[in-house]
Design an enzyme around this catalytic site. Structure first.
Site, PDB file in Angstrom:
ATOM      1  N   GLU A 177      36.439  29.752  37.712  1.00 30.39           N
ATOM      2  CA  GLU A 177      37.388  30.935  38.254  1.00 30.39           C
ATOM      3  C   GLU A 177      36.849  32.077  38.395  1.00 30.39           C
ATOM      4  O   GLU A 177      36.321  32.623  37.366  1.00 30.39           O
ATOM      5  CB  GLU A 177      38.740  30.464  37.505  1.00 30.39           C
TER       6      GLU A 177
ATOM      7  N   CYS B 189      36.843  27.335  33.728  1.00 31.11           N
ATOM      8  CA  CYS B 189      35.800  26.513  34.505  1.00 31.11           C
ATOM      9  C   CYS B 189      34.827  27.160  35.404  1.00 31.11           C
ATOM     10  O   CYS B 189      33.600  27.620  35.129  1.00 31.11           O
ATOM     11  CB  CYS B 189      36.304  25.165  35.058  1.00 31.11           C
TER      12      CYS B 189
END
Lengths: 286, 786
Positions: free
Chosen positions: B432, B430
């Site tokens: 990271e 997402c």
């Protein structure tokens, strides 16, 4: 320090000048345009309103009220759990306003935006505004004034050096028709426009296109001719939209234009064509 | 898009995901025959080889990039060695309303007769739940935290540029050199390393074998192909598969095929989180494109067609099915491949190139669920690049999301990465942050921050499960000041993070021992140099994350307590808790007062935002720097996927006026509806979080299309993004969609099967979302005013 009467502050404004802006709506207006989007801004006085849509009928406001006529003690506003009770019009010090405007300064910098004072009619509070505008100017904040142009010349003269951009309405060219639609004539408005032009001010002329009220070919042509005389080559055309009706209902104000249809694409195109014919470019909206 | 791409896209879009038992059967067959014969890494490598040797092949009509994990597009493999689905699981998958996977009778029968009898009791999932402590289990079941590795393996990484210069053969040579260097006399780990090396080499051979099988298959198809054009294509495909991945790619087509084989190998070897990702695809592919252009072997249209065929391959591979709590926290077909576009190159200069723009066109034309993509925005990139991306964003697919590359790099430097590695890194999953090709940056689970407050307010008792999950930090009546309450919260926070980390240590060591990933280890520096597995500290960097959820909800809850209990003294803490326990029944006045008369996060109001900072600091300090089992450290992230809905669903009412079981706030966004001063205020509040101390934050904004309908609107949005990033923020994403459309889509899902919206770090089909999430997306403040 004298305070300003503010009825709304809108951050992330994108329709009141260039870039990302904070628009400060000042309360009180000498005009009463039939299509006014902010009817609650016309009155100069503060007022406590009830938004029936939010009211949960808890009666707390009735229980705390100690007066038959509202004395603006604001206890009901403070205690209303659902925010149905709202104060329209808040007196704010220039210092507080400056602080709020300054909160978004990085957004103005990155988008070439700034602050716009709208209304109501901001020129009605020029005296209270002048020091604030000075300070904004000193801090490199771009300032726009969104005005009807209906004001004493001194009100303009007082602030003209601290304003970067004027958003200036021309609503109708005919004096009596102008009075019929807005409650005042347009002589002063056009004089003030000339004054600003003399002063070398940066001005965006705006024309609200209201079907049946000011969209006649003659009116548009006359406005175009006036702009030609004044050497103004661009106009912002603001097509009427009926969202004002909802606000009138909410504030329990009669809406004279009930049922008036928004202009069609074709109607807008017609108006644009007339301006173009007079070598005036048109931007829709803004 | 041309006819070929249109056909491939349509097939990928309209085929419903279904379970393929092929991989499960192959690995079961191999394990049955060989159990106990080899050391674990070799066993796993040989099983992987067996799969590559025997799996079915698929080359679809018109495909230019080849290779499927299952028998065909949307055939989804399972991994019984990780999670052995029961027949009941399979029936649920087949029939559940949201994100179903079709399961046919044959799959059921294979599972019943072969898979389940062998793997039951042997899967990682069962081993974890059997060996973990009861306290951990109680917290897990109460929704205090989740556990990523309970049914999927660690992955959470992306590829760097090394596979475009070197083939797997070269990696095998590297391994041979390391084997020669092994010193069995003074290095006590030499034998263990040798086992790793052998396993890595077997896995390399497995992938080369799979490619050669594809080459032969393509040649065979070419022989019987009637269309002359297609015949030539198939012959080229055969050439490509003979070249890569064994050797380095020679042109753009082979470069894409190279990556695809690596991707396929990684997601076949194990069910790794976030699938896998090509990282900075534009920068990797651009040199090939340039060379091909000069040599006249490709033109812009041809390059685009290749990229589009490549794009469709990702969508052919839905996430392997999730069940239980993991399905709640991450309920989607999206497997989170997230392709990075733009940013800076390895010298730190503007990395945007012609392929960056081409990719934006591809994304716009294909707009399937997968792969996700993001733009990396540095101060060095032009506004023009952002504007081109906004032209795609405003179509409302939910992607590309937007990252502040300069901050991403700073985050990595803060965590101790070299500047070179940081610049080659970026985003995956997402939001990271990681050093591509060199780091295992593992998300281990979401932490329910508001739940910790709930337990603090009940002196250690979880009012929902009625278990004493926390510790006795005192009856609330004893708290004389807000600070005392906050101290108690911090004590509980430490307690729960201790439990979570202790569980993590067990899970990490189990994966290191029982579930190595020899192929991933080949391509992740420095596993070869160290002779260590990806799951055992082999990579250059080994990071463990815990992700905080509900920062908006807990901030507003604490702010409400501070304002009404301690400052105004209009209610006692006991009275408040009683109202919460009764879910504000017959007490709407109190609920609305808490909700409306409290300084709340998201309004650029320091009174609330300082509480957010206080919670953030407490969470950060408690997690940051703890040691994991792999020589690396713990850090925090602030993202929820769909976990804020699950966490909310098993909680009581909260002091911010939230009713029981309603969703928590999402990412670092304010509580839904709490932000009253517009997007700039949300951004100012969010930027008061110290993003650089995280490995990623997620800010979701919905935006009315009218605001970006003209060039002025687009410029303004660029200004908004630039400002947020100038203030040191990490990420922002926009859902550009009309409320009316969403209402209609909810009522008439059939009309909107391809309506993509941004959920939380990824896009999903709106009609596939559960009703609470649909409602939440509708209620997320729409920021347009006209």
């Amino acid at each position: 320090m004298s305070k300003l009467m503010v009825y709304n502050i809108q951050k992330y404004s994108v329709h009141d000048g260039p870039g990302l802006r904070t628009t400060v709506f000042l309360k009180g207006c000498p005009l009463s345009c039939l299509w006014c989007h902010n009817p609650e801004s016309q009155e100069f006085k503060q007022k406590v309103q009830i938004n029936q849509r939010k009211c949960i009928d808890c009666k707390i406001c009735y229980n705390v009220c100690e007066s038959d006529n509202c004395n603006l003690c604001l206890k009901c506003v403070a205690l209303c759990p659902s925010e149905a009770r709202e104060l329209v019009g808040e007196l704010m010090t220039p210092k507080l306003l400056y602080k709020i405007i300054k909160q978004d300064i990085l957004f103005y910098e990155e988008s070439q935006g700034g602050v716009t004072f709208s209304g109501g009619e901001p020129l009605c509070q020029s005296k209270e505004l002048v020091n604030l505008l000075k300070k904004l100017k000193e801090n490199d904040v771009h300032v726009a004034i969104d005005t009807s142009g209906y004001a004493h010349k001194e009100s303009i003269a007082q602030i003209v050096d601290f304003v970067d951009l004027w958003l200036y309405d021309i609503k109708h060219i005919d004096i009596s028709k102008h009075e019929e639609l807005t409650g005042v004539g347009n002589k002063l408005i056009i004089e003030n426009l000339e004054y600003l032009l003399d002063k070398g001010a940066n001005i965006w002329i705006r024309f609200p296109l209201i079907p049946t009220l000011n969209d006649s070919k003659d009116n548009i042509k006359s406005i175009a001719q006036l702009l030609n005389e004044l050497n103004i080559s661009m106009i912002y055309l603001l097509p009427y939209h009926s969202m004002a009706e909802d606000k009138h209902t909410r504030f329990e104000i009669d809406y004279a234009l009930k049922g008036l249809k928004e202009p069609t694409e074709e109607q807008i195109k017609q108006a644009v064509l007339i301006f173009n014919k007079h070598n005036i470019s048109v931007q829709i909206g803004g | 898009m041309n006819k070929r791409v249109e056909r491939l896209r349509e097939l990928s879009f309209s085929t419903k995901p279904y379970i393929s038992a092929e991989r499960a059967k192959l690995i079961t067959d191999f394990y049955k025959d060989n159990i106990g014969k080899y050391d674990t890494p070799i066993m796993r490598a040989k099983a992987f080889y067996y799969i590559c040797e025997n799996k079915s092949l698929y080359i679809g009509e018109g495909e230019l990039i080849v290779g499927e994990r299952g028998e065909a597009p949307k055939a989804v493999s399972t991994y019984p060695e990780l999670t052995c689905h029961t027949i009941e699981d399979l029936n649920i998958l087949n029939s559940r309303e949201k994100t179903p996977y079709l399961v046919d009778e044959q799959v059921i029968s294979v599972y019943k007769n072969e898979i389940i009898p062998f793997w039951q009791g042997r899967s990682m999932r069962e081993k974890i739940f059997t060996n973990i402590e009861d306290m951990w289990l109680d917290c897990y079941n109460a929704g205090m935290f989740t556990e990523f590795m309970e049914q999927r393996a660690p992955g959470h990484t992306a590829m760097d540029g090394k596979i475009y210069d070197r083939g797997l053969k070269d990696f095998r040579d590297d391994i041979d050199k390391e084997i020669e260097k092994l010193d069995f006399h003074s290095d006590s780990e030499a034998s263990a390393k040798l086992i790793q090396y052998k396993a890595m080499k077997i896995s390399i051979d497995a992938v080369i074998l799979l490619a050669k099988r594809y080459a032969n298959y393509a040649s065979k198809l070419a022989q019987s192909e009637k269309s002359v054009d297609r015949k030539v294509e198939l012959e080229k495909i055969a050439d490509n598969c003979n070249m890569v991945p064994e050797h380095a790619p020679q042109n753009m087509w082979q470069a894409l095929q190279m990556y695809w084989f690596i991707h396929l190998a990684c997601i076949t070897e194990l069910n790794i989180w976030d699938a896998f990702s090509p990282g900075k695809l534009d920068q990797h592919i651009y040199p090939f494109y340039k060379k091909d252009l000069v040599q006249g072997v490709i033109n812009r249209e041809g390059a685009k067609e290749l990229l589009e065929c490549f794009w469709v391959k990702f969508n052919n591979h839905p996430a392997p099915p999730k069940v239980g709590i993991t399905a709640e926290e991450s309920g989607t077909y999206n497997d989170f491949t997230n392709i990075n576009i733009g940013g800076v190159d390895k010298n730190g200069l503007d990395g945007v190139n012609e392929i960056s723009y081409l990719l934006l066109e591809v994304v716009d034309e294909i707009h399937l669920l997968q792969p996700g993509c993001n733009i990396q925005v540095s101060a060095k990139n032009s506004d023009h690049f952002i504007k081109e991306a906004i032209e795609v964003i405003k179509k409302g697919y939910g992607y590309p999301s937007i990252f502040n590359t300069d901050m991403v790099i700073e985050e990595m430097l803060r965590m101790g990465k070299s500047i070179e590695d940081a610049r080659e890194g970026g985003k995956s999953g997402c939001i990271e942050t990681g050093a591509f090709g060199k780091e295992a940056y593992i998300l281990t689970g979401y932490l329910n921050l508001p739940k910790i407050l709930e337990i603090t307010l009940h002196n250690g008792l979880d009012p929902v499960s009625k278990k004493d999950l926390g510790i006795k930090t005192g009856e609330v009546a004893s708290f004389r000041t807000y600070e005392e309450l906050f101290d108690a919260f911090k004590t509980q926070l430490k307690h729960f993070i201790d439990i979570k980390v202790k569980g993590n240590q067990l899970v990490e060591s189990m994966y290191a021992k029982d579930c190595p990933a020899p192929f991933m280890s080949v391509i992740m520096d420095d596993c070869i140099k160290k002779g260590k597995d990806y799951n055992d500290g082999g990579p250059r960097y080994n990071t463990t994350f815990i992700q905080g959820v509900g920062i908006g909800s807990i901030t507003d809850s604490l702010s409400a307590i501070k304002t009404h209990v301690f400052d105004n003294k209009s209610i006692s803490l006991n009275e408040l808790i009683k109202a919460l326990d009764e879910n504000f029944e017959d007490n709407e006045v109190l609920r609305l007062t808490l909700q409306n008369k409290t300084p709340r996060y998201g309004n650029d109001d320091d009174r609330a935002d300082q509480i957010m900072q206080q919670v953030f600091d407490a969470f950060f300090s408690e997690v940051e720097g703890r040691k994991n089992t792999k020589g690396g450290k713990y850090h925090i992230n602030m993202l929820p996927t769909t976990c804020h809905i699950y966490f909310g669903s098993i909680m009581g009412a909260s002091p911010d006026g939230r009713l029981a079981s309603m969703p928590l706030s999402e990412g670092i966004s304010p509580v839904q509806g709490a932000d009253k001063n517009g997007p700039t205020a949300v951004i100012k509040s969010a930027a008061k979080m110290d993003h650089v101390r995280t490995g990623g934050t997620l800010l979701n904004m919905s935006l009315m299309p009218a605001l970006v309908s003209n060039s002025q609107g687009v410029s303004n949005l660029v200004g908004l993004i630039r400002t947020y990033f100038r203030m040191g923020a990490h990420h922002i994403q926009f859902n550009v969609v009309d409320k009316e459309v969403l209402y209609d889509a909810k009522k008439n899902p059939d009309k909107y099967t391809d309506l993509l919206v941004r959920v939380a770090g990824y896009s999903d089909y709106f009609v596939d979302l559960g009703e609470p999430l649909q409602d939440e997306i509708i209620s997320r403040t729409n920021l347009g005013k006209f």
